[in-house]
Design an enzyme around this catalytic site. Structure first.
Site: not given
Length: 153
Positions: A64-65
């Protein structure tokens, strides 16, 4: 450790979480505690990115970013899950390792380079297994530090 991103020893944790939402909350809390980012802003960014498509990378890894005005360079956290969590990954496998990445709002190439470095780590079966089997977060950090230093050489 600072190749394409910074990962502090205290930014590595293990947790027993039951859902993707709880995983994203914990990742946001780690970014807040370790890099002074606002946890709710980070969570909002991570959730917005997930709406575009799962960041479940495959092979039991998620990345996740998001972007943030609070960081000056790409920073990472690593969360090892005690039991796998469904992340809607393309390969259908539940996730055991979560590499969170937070980059400056306008860090186009730097963000992509950091994502690429994390994805190389995630594709390395030996490293992935060693992180899952590591006895504690200190061992996980040592493993990542040596791997990233070797890649930088």
């Amino acid at each position: 450790m600072n190749v394409n991103f910074q990962l502090l020893p205290e930014a590595i944790a293990a947790a027993c979480l039951e859902s993707k939402d709880l995983v994203l909350e914990r990742v946001s809390e780690l970014f807040s505690a370790c890099y002074n980012a606002n946890a709710s802003d980070v969570l909002e960014g991570l959730e917005e990115r997930e709406k575009l498509g799962s960041t479940g990378f495959g092979n039991g890894v998620a990345i996740p970013h998001a972007r943030s005005l609070k960081v000056k360079r790409p920073v990472a956290v690593l969360l090892r899950l005690e039991s796998p969590v469904d992340f809607a990954a393309a390969d259908g496998m539940p996730v055991e390792l979560v590499f969170g990445l937070l980059s400056p709002e306008y860090a186009g190439a730097a963000h992509l380079h950091a994502l690429a470095a994390i994805s190389r780590l995630a594709r390395d079966e030996h490293t992935r297994e060693a992180l899952i089997e590591a006895p504690n977060t200190e061992a996980m950090y040592a493993l990542l530090a040596s791997h990233l230093e070797r890649d930088a050489a």
